[in-house]
Design a protein around this motif. Structure first.
Motif, PDB file in Angstrom:
ATOM      1  N   ILE A 149       0.845  -1.200   0.000  1.00  0.00           N
ATOM      2  CA  ILE A 149       0.000   0.000   0.000  1.00  0.00           C
ATOM      3  C   ILE A 149       0.877   1.246   0.000  1.00  0.00           C
ATOM      4  CG2 ILE A 149      -1.817   1.239   1.215  1.00  0.00           C
ATOM      5  CD1 ILE A 149      -2.602  -1.420   2.509  1.00  0.00           C
ATOM      6  N   TYR A 150       0.576   2.166  -0.909  1.00  0.00           N
ATOM      7  CA  TYR A 150       1.391   3.383  -1.038  1.00  0.00           C
ATOM      8  C   TYR A 150       0.511   4.624  -1.172  1.00  0.00           C
ATOM      9  CZ  TYR A 150       5.002   6.561  -2.850  1.00  0.00           C
ATOM     10  OH  TYR A 150       5.845   7.610  -3.025  1.00  0.00           O
ATOM     11  N   ILE A 151      -0.045   4.820  -2.347  1.00  0.00           N
ATOM     12  CA  ILE A 151      -0.804   6.042  -2.598  1.00  0.00           C
ATOM     13  C   ILE A 151      -2.073   6.109  -1.753  1.00  0.00           C
ATOM     14  CG2 ILE A 151      -2.207   5.189  -4.505  1.00  0.00           C
ATOM     15  CD1 ILE A 151      -1.691   7.893  -5.921  1.00  0.00           C
ATOM     16  N   ALA A 152      -2.587   4.960  -1.331  1.00  0.00           N
ATOM     17  CA  ALA A 152      -3.819   4.943  -0.530  1.00  0.00           C
ATOM     18  C   ALA A 152      -3.641   5.675   0.797  1.00  0.00           C
ATOM     19  CB  ALA A 152      -4.261   3.499  -0.265  1.00  0.00           C
ATOM     20  N   TRP A 153      -2.416   5.704   1.320  1.00  0.00           N
ATOM     21  CA  TRP A 153      -2.188   6.393   2.590  1.00  0.00           C
ATOM     22  C   TRP A 153      -2.389   7.901   2.470  1.00  0.00           C
ATOM     23  CZ3 TRP A 153      -3.027   2.842   5.679  1.00  0.00           C
ATOM     24  CH2 TRP A 153      -2.383   1.602   5.663  1.00  0.00           C
ATOM     25  N   THR A 154      -2.297   8.444   1.264  1.00  0.00           N
ATOM     26  CA  THR A 154      -2.500   9.890   1.108  1.00  0.00           C
ATOM     27  C   THR A 154      -3.967  10.276   1.291  1.00  0.00           C
ATOM     28  OG1 THR A 154      -2.820   9.777  -1.313  1.00  0.00           O
ATOM     29  CG2 THR A 154      -0.563  10.021  -0.500  1.00  0.00           C
ATOM     30  N   LEU A 155      -4.861   9.284   1.299  1.00  0.00           N
ATOM     31  CA  LEU A 155      -6.266   9.575   1.567  1.00  0.00           C
ATOM     32  C   LEU A 155      -6.460  10.124   2.977  1.00  0.00           C
ATOM     33  CD1 LEU A 155      -8.021   6.449   0.004  1.00  0.00           C
ATOM     34  CD2 LEU A 155      -8.152   8.805  -0.819  1.00  0.00           C
ATOM     35  N   ILE A 156      -5.612   9.706   3.894  1.00  0.00           N
ATOM     36  CA  ILE A 156      -5.758  10.143   5.290  1.00  0.00           C
ATOM     37  C   ILE A 156      -5.632  11.661   5.407  1.00  0.00           C
ATOM     38  CG2 ILE A 156      -4.790   9.975   7.620  1.00  0.00           C
ATOM     39  CD1 ILE A 156      -3.990   7.089   6.918  1.00  0.00           C
ATOM     40  N   PRO A 157      -4.506  12.261   4.987  1.00  0.00           N
ATOM     41  CA  PRO A 157      -4.436  13.728   5.071  1.00  0.00           C
ATOM     42  C   PRO A 157      -5.428  14.416   4.141  1.00  0.00           C
ATOM     43  CG  PRO A 157      -2.527  12.866   3.906  1.00  0.00           C
ATOM     44  CD  PRO A 157      -3.235  11.698   4.510  1.00  0.00           C
ATOM     45  N   GLY A 158      -5.689  13.808   2.979  1.00  0.00           N
ATOM     46  CA  GLY A 158      -6.623  14.419   2.043  1.00  0.00           C
ATOM     47  C   GLY A 158      -8.004  14.594   2.650  1.00  0.00           C
TER      48      GLY A 158
END
Length: 199
Positions: A149-158
């Motif tokens: 998992i990589y780009i999915a973690w950017t959902l948190i700050p987004g």
């Protein structure tokens, strides 16, 4: 102040990530600088195009360009500095850059009054854009397309920043640390999202 700190952390981390990849591919000094600069500033350029900010604003970051240049030079002259990365292929520095720049991207879009969808997109592109360009130039499969998992973690700050839930300095730092920790854990423990192949 928060913006500058996140920008500085992300720039240094991604510059070192670019240097590490360049040295693993045995690039010369100029190749190291090119890959490092693209990794550090590529995501911001892609984000600016997306949310309607002139790309030329990147050239107003003279101090960060200088800092990135000095960091890359030191890392090239003393390569052992970047060998304590815990994980190979620049994953450690990339995780720090992912956390700092994804939060910064979301905060940037939020401060401009954009909806949550733009905040999510800005977080994803700022956090992964530079690394994506770096991997393509280095002839590698981009990290955001890896199984872990990589780009999915950017959902948190987004989502969190985009909804205005957590926007204080300490709160943003906590979000950065959470994204970094989750990204490193996803690599170490090989966390993956569900996938399916067509047979």
């Amino acid at each position: 102040m928060v913006w500058e700190v996140l920008n500085g952390i992300g720039t240094i981390a991604f510059a070192l990530s670019g240097v590490l990849v360049a040295m693993e591919e045995r690039y010369d000094l100029m190749g190291v600088y090119i890959l490092g600069f693209i990794t550090a500033f590529g995501g911001g350029a892609v984000r600016n195009l997306l949310i309607g900010v002139p790309v030329s604003t990147l050239w107003d970051q003279g101090t960060l360009f200088t800092v990135a240049f000095l960091v890359m030079t030191v890392a090239f002259v003393f390569p052992r500095i970047v060998r304590w990365t815990l994980l190979r292929r620049g994953v450690f520095f990339d995780a720090i850059g992912l956390g700092a720049f994804s939060v910064q991207g979301a905060l940037y879009a939020y401060s401009m009054g954009h909806p949550i969808s733009a905040c999510i997109a800005a977080a994803a592109l700022t956090g992964t854009g530079g690394g994506m360009i770096r991997d393509i130039l280095a002839g590698r499969k981009p990290l955001f397309l890896q199984k872990e998992i990589y780009i999915a973690w950017t959902l948190i700050p987004g989502i969190v920043v985009g909804l205005g839930w957590l926007t204080g300095p300490f709160e943003l730092l906590i979000i950065v640390l959470i994204v970094v920790a989750l990204r490193l854990c996803s690599v170490y423990y090989k966390w993956q999202l569900p996938n399916r192949a067509i047979e």
